[in-house]
Scaffold this motif. Structure first.
Motif, short mmCIF file in Angstrom:
data_model
loop_
_atom_site.label_atom_id
_atom_site.label_comp_id
_atom_site.label_asym_id
_atom_site.label_seq_id
_atom_site.Cartn_x
_atom_site.Cartn_y
_atom_site.Cartn_z
N ASP A 14 0.86 -1.18 0.00
CA ASP A 14 0.00 0.00 0.00
C ASP A 14 0.89 1.23 0.00
O ASP A 14 2.03 1.21 0.49
N CYS A 15 0.40 2.33 -0.56
CA CYS A 15 1.21 3.54 -0.60
C CYS A 15 0.30 4.76 -0.43
O CYS A 15 -0.91 4.71 -0.69
N SER A 16 0.91 5.84 0.03
CA SER A 16 0.14 7.06 0.30
C SER A 16 -0.06 7.91 -0.94
O SER A 16 -0.88 8.83 -0.94
N TRP A 17 0.69 7.65 -2.03
CA TRP A 17 0.60 8.50 -3.22
C TRP A 17 -0.26 7.90 -4.32
O TRP A 17 -0.35 8.44 -5.41
N SER A 18 -0.88 6.74 -4.03
CA SER A 18 -1.73 6.13 -5.04
C SER A 18 -2.86 5.38 -4.35
O SER A 18 -2.68 4.77 -3.28
N ALA A 19 -4.02 5.42 -4.99
CA ALA A 19 -5.17 4.70 -4.43
C ALA A 19 -5.00 3.21 -4.61
O ALA A 19 -5.65 2.42 -3.92
N ASN A 20 -4.16 2.83 -5.57
CA ASN A 20 -3.96 1.42 -5.85
C ASN A 20 -2.63 0.93 -5.29
O ASN A 20 -1.60 1.59 -5.46
N PRO A 21 -2.63 -0.20 -4.61
CA PRO A 21 -1.36 -0.75 -4.13
C PRO A 21 -0.49 -1.19 -5.32
O PRO A 21 -1.00 -1.42 -6.41
N GLY A 22 0.82 -1.31 -5.12
CA GLY A 22 1.71 -1.69 -6.22
C GLY A 22 3.09 -2.03 -5.72
O GLY A 22 3.27 -2.46 -4.57
N ARG A 23 4.06 -1.81 -6.59
CA ARG A 23 5.45 -2.14 -6.25
C ARG A 23 6.38 -1.13 -6.92
O ARG A 23 6.02 -0.49 -7.92
N PRO A 24 7.64 -0.99 -6.41
CA PRO A 24 8.59 -0.07 -7.08
C PRO A 24 9.00 -0.62 -8.44
O PRO A 24 8.92 -1.83 -8.69
N GLY A 25 9.44 0.28 -9.33
CA GLY A 25 10.00 -0.14 -10.60
C GLY A 25 11.31 -0.90 -10.40
O GLY A 25 11.88 -0.88 -9.30
N TRP A 26 11.79 -1.58 -11.45
CA TRP A 26 12.97 -2.44 -11.29
C TRP A 26 14.21 -1.69 -10.85
O TRP A 26 15.18 -2.28 -10.36
N HIS A 27 14.21 -0.35 -10.98
CA HIS A 27 15.36 0.47 -10.58
C HIS A 27 15.68 0.31 -9.10
O HIS A 27 16.81 0.57 -8.66
N ILE A 28 14.69 -0.12 -8.32
CA ILE A 28 14.89 -0.25 -6.88
C ILE A 28 15.98 -1.26 -6.54
O ILE A 28 16.63 -1.18 -5.50
N GLU A 29 16.20 -2.24 -7.46
CA GLU A 29 17.24 -3.23 -7.20
C GLU A 29 18.60 -2.55 -7.03
O GLU A 29 19.34 -2.83 -6.08
N CYS A 30 18.92 -1.67 -7.98
CA CYS A 30 20.23 -0.99 -7.93
C CYS A 30 20.28 0.00 -6.77
O CYS A 30 21.31 0.13 -6.11
N SER A 31 19.19 0.72 -6.55
CA SER A 31 19.15 1.70 -5.45
C SER A 31 19.38 0.99 -4.12
O SER A 31 20.14 1.47 -3.27
N ALA A 32 18.73 -0.18 -3.93
CA ALA A 32 18.85 -0.90 -2.67
C ALA A 32 20.25 -1.47 -2.48
O ALA A 32 20.85 -1.36 -1.40
N MET A 33 20.80 -2.09 -3.56
CA MET A 33 22.14 -2.68 -3.44
C MET A 33 23.20 -1.61 -3.17
O MET A 33 24.06 -1.78 -2.30
N ALA A 34 23.13 -0.51 -3.92
CA ALA A 34 24.13 0.54 -3.75
C ALA A 34 24.03 1.17 -2.36
O ALA A 34 25.05 1.46 -1.72
N SER A 35 22.81 1.37 -1.89
CA SER A 35 22.63 1.97 -0.56
C SER A 35 23.10 1.03 0.54
O SER A 35 23.69 1.47 1.54
N THR A 36 22.85 -0.27 0.34
CA THR A 36 23.26 -1.24 1.35
C THR A 36 24.78 -1.35 1.44
O THR A 36 25.37 -1.38 2.53
N GLU A 37 25.43 -1.40 0.28
CA GLU A 37 26.88 -1.61 0.26
C GLU A 37 27.68 -0.32 0.46
O GLU A 37 28.75 -0.35 1.07
N LEU A 38 27.17 0.79 -0.07
CA LEU A 38 27.96 2.03 -0.07
C LEU A 38 27.34 3.15 0.75
O LEU A 38 28.02 4.13 1.08
N GLY A 39 26.07 3.05 1.07
CA GLY A 39 25.43 4.06 1.90
C GLY A 39 25.23 5.37 1.18
O GLY A 39 24.97 5.42 -0.02
N CYS A 40 25.40 6.46 1.87
CA CYS A 40 25.22 7.81 1.33
C CYS A 40 26.20 8.76 2.01
O CYS A 40 26.32 8.74 3.25
N PRO A 41 26.97 9.53 1.24
CA PRO A 41 26.93 9.66 -0.21
C PRO A 41 27.86 8.64 -0.89
O PRO A 41 28.71 8.04 -0.23
#
Length: 447
Positions: A14-41
């Motif tokens: 469920d999400c607050s920006w849409s009436a319909n539940p869904g999922r992130p686009g495939w880009h989330i794979e890279c965002s999640a891996m990079a954030s997990t391994e390298l953090g920010c910035p």
């Protein structure tokens, strides 16, 4: 897309920006891996130019929303596509080539030079012509490295009192060129890694240094280099190419105390003495043969022996030493210079040279056969008397009537030959008359 409607069986939130539940686009794979391994910035993030939008833009949106920042990645590097002979490399086009396959024909240094000749963020075309240019440039650097190292070895053998410590105008000019090229290389690399301009500046520096070395050999006095000047150039070229991953010398064995270099010097001196004596003997034999001194058989046997000795010297230089990673070059003044290089690449060069010589030999043989066939054809043609040339052979069925000289007046259908066509036929007959006359003269001389 940043957010997509979930299909049956896919994860759903469920999400607050849409009436319909869904999922992130495939880009989330890279965002999640990079954030997990390298953090920010993250200091640097790279990828192909085709990922710039929408993939990397969506990575930024996802990661910066998650980290609550506006500078998740400090620098983005987007590389251009690789093209093969002008077309984008693709398995579907069957123009795919692996680095492993490429390294079967070329060295890693030569392949890296091809990369350096293109800006990283622009399309790069892989072609035979491009690789030949990379091979040529690599040979330029390798030859300079060997020549400069050889010149410095020559200086190291001099007595201290014989070494001139005062640079001449030539050395001052070369040092000035070195300073200018250093500045150009630094500015090029600081300008979005402009490796093509940096490499061209190095090539220009090597050209200036080669000119300096060539001028040294033509001097009447002080025919050796200024060690400090040449070392500065050689060390800079080596250091810069090392940054690019381009080697111009064979790896040192280490731990031999310079024994290999000493052995090469001794062997080179021995071969030079044998070769020069053979050349001197050949000159003496030619002089003796021309003025009548000595029997013809003895001179011929001695010349054959000299030829064999020189052949042995050439085989050592061209076949044996390259297998050991040593290039031996003979100079015009009778001296030599040896260079330690990659044995595999040296043997590849030997094979390419043999292939080129074989191709040249085959082309020469082909031309010889063509000339023989042409001569045989001309001989057969010359045998024809001008009176019958239009009645026999290839033209026998083209005409139906002829005049008293044998020149056609009507074609095979009985139509009268036009004036322009008859004019051409008369010229053909005139040429045939000359050919036939020459043939008869040669035939008479052989009888």
């Amino acid at each position: 897309a940043l957010w997509k409607a979930s299909k049956p069986g896919e994860p759903v939130w469920d999400c607050s920006w849409s009436a319909n539940p869904g999922r992130p686009g495939w880009h989330i794979e890279c965002s999640a891996m990079a954030s997990t391994e390298l953090g920010c910035p993250i200091d640097m993030h790279s990828g192909g130019v085709d990922l710039k939008f929408p993939h990397h833009d969506n990575e930024i949106a996802q990661a910066e929303a998650y980290h609550e920042c506006h500078d998740w990645v400090r620098y983005w590097l987007h590389s251009g596509h690789l093209h093969i002979e002008g077309l984008k490399m693709s398995k579907s086009l069957k123009n795919f080539i692996s680095i492993e396959k490429c390294l079967e024909r070329y060295s890693a240094a030569q392949l890296r030079i091809l990369f350096l000749l293109h800006k990283y963020d622009a399309p790069m075309n892989y072609s035979e012509e491009g690789m030949l240019e990379a091979v040529r440039l690599h040979r330029t650097f390798v030859d300079f490295d060997g020549a400069a190292a050889g010149a410095l070895r020559d200086v190291s053998r001099l007595k201290y009192a014989d070494v001139c410590l005062r640079p001449t105008e030539a050395e001052r000019e070369l040092l000035s060129t070195l300073a200018k090229k250093k500045s150009i290389v630094r500015a090029a690399l600081a300008d979005n890694f402009n490796t093509p301009d940096a490499l061209l500046a190095l090539v220009s520096l090597v050209g200036a240094a080669n000119g300096y070395l060539a001028a040294i050999e033509t001097r009447e006095e002080r025919r050796y280099v200024d060690a400090n000047t040449l070392s500065a150039v050689l060390e800079y070229v080596r250091a810069t190419l090392n940054v690019f991953g381009v080697e111009t010398t064979a790896a040192s064995d280490g731990g031999d105390g310079g024994l290999v270099e000493q052995v090469l010097d001794v062997f080179g001196d021995f071969r030079m003495s044998v070769r020069n004596k053979a050349l001197e003997t050949a000159c003496i034999l030619r002089a003796g043969s021309s003025d009548g001194r000595g029997s013809e058989g003895a001179v011929s046997a001695a010349e054959e022996l000299v030829k064999e000795v020189l052949g042995v010297c050439d085989r050592v230089r061209d076949e044996n030493l390259p297998r050991l990673g040593v290039r031996l070059e003979d100079k015009a003044d009778g001296s030599f210079v040896w260079k330690r290089e990659d044995a595999i690449e040296l043997m590849r060069e030997v094979e390419r040279k043999k292939a080129a010589e074989e191709e040249k030999r085959a082309e020469k043989e082909r031309r010889r056969r063509e000339e023989e066939e042409k001569a045989a054809k001309e001989l057969e043609l010359a045998k024809l008397s001008p009176e019958v040339m239009f009645k026999e052979g290839e033209r026998a069925n083209k005409y139906s009537k002829w005049d008293e000289q044998g020149v056609p007046t009507h074609d095979k259908d009985g139509n009268e030959i036009s004036k322009s066509a008859k004019k051409k036929l008369l010229k053909d007959r005139e040429r045939q008359t000359k050919l036939h006359t020459k043939y008869l003269e040669q035939l008479q001389q052989t009888q």
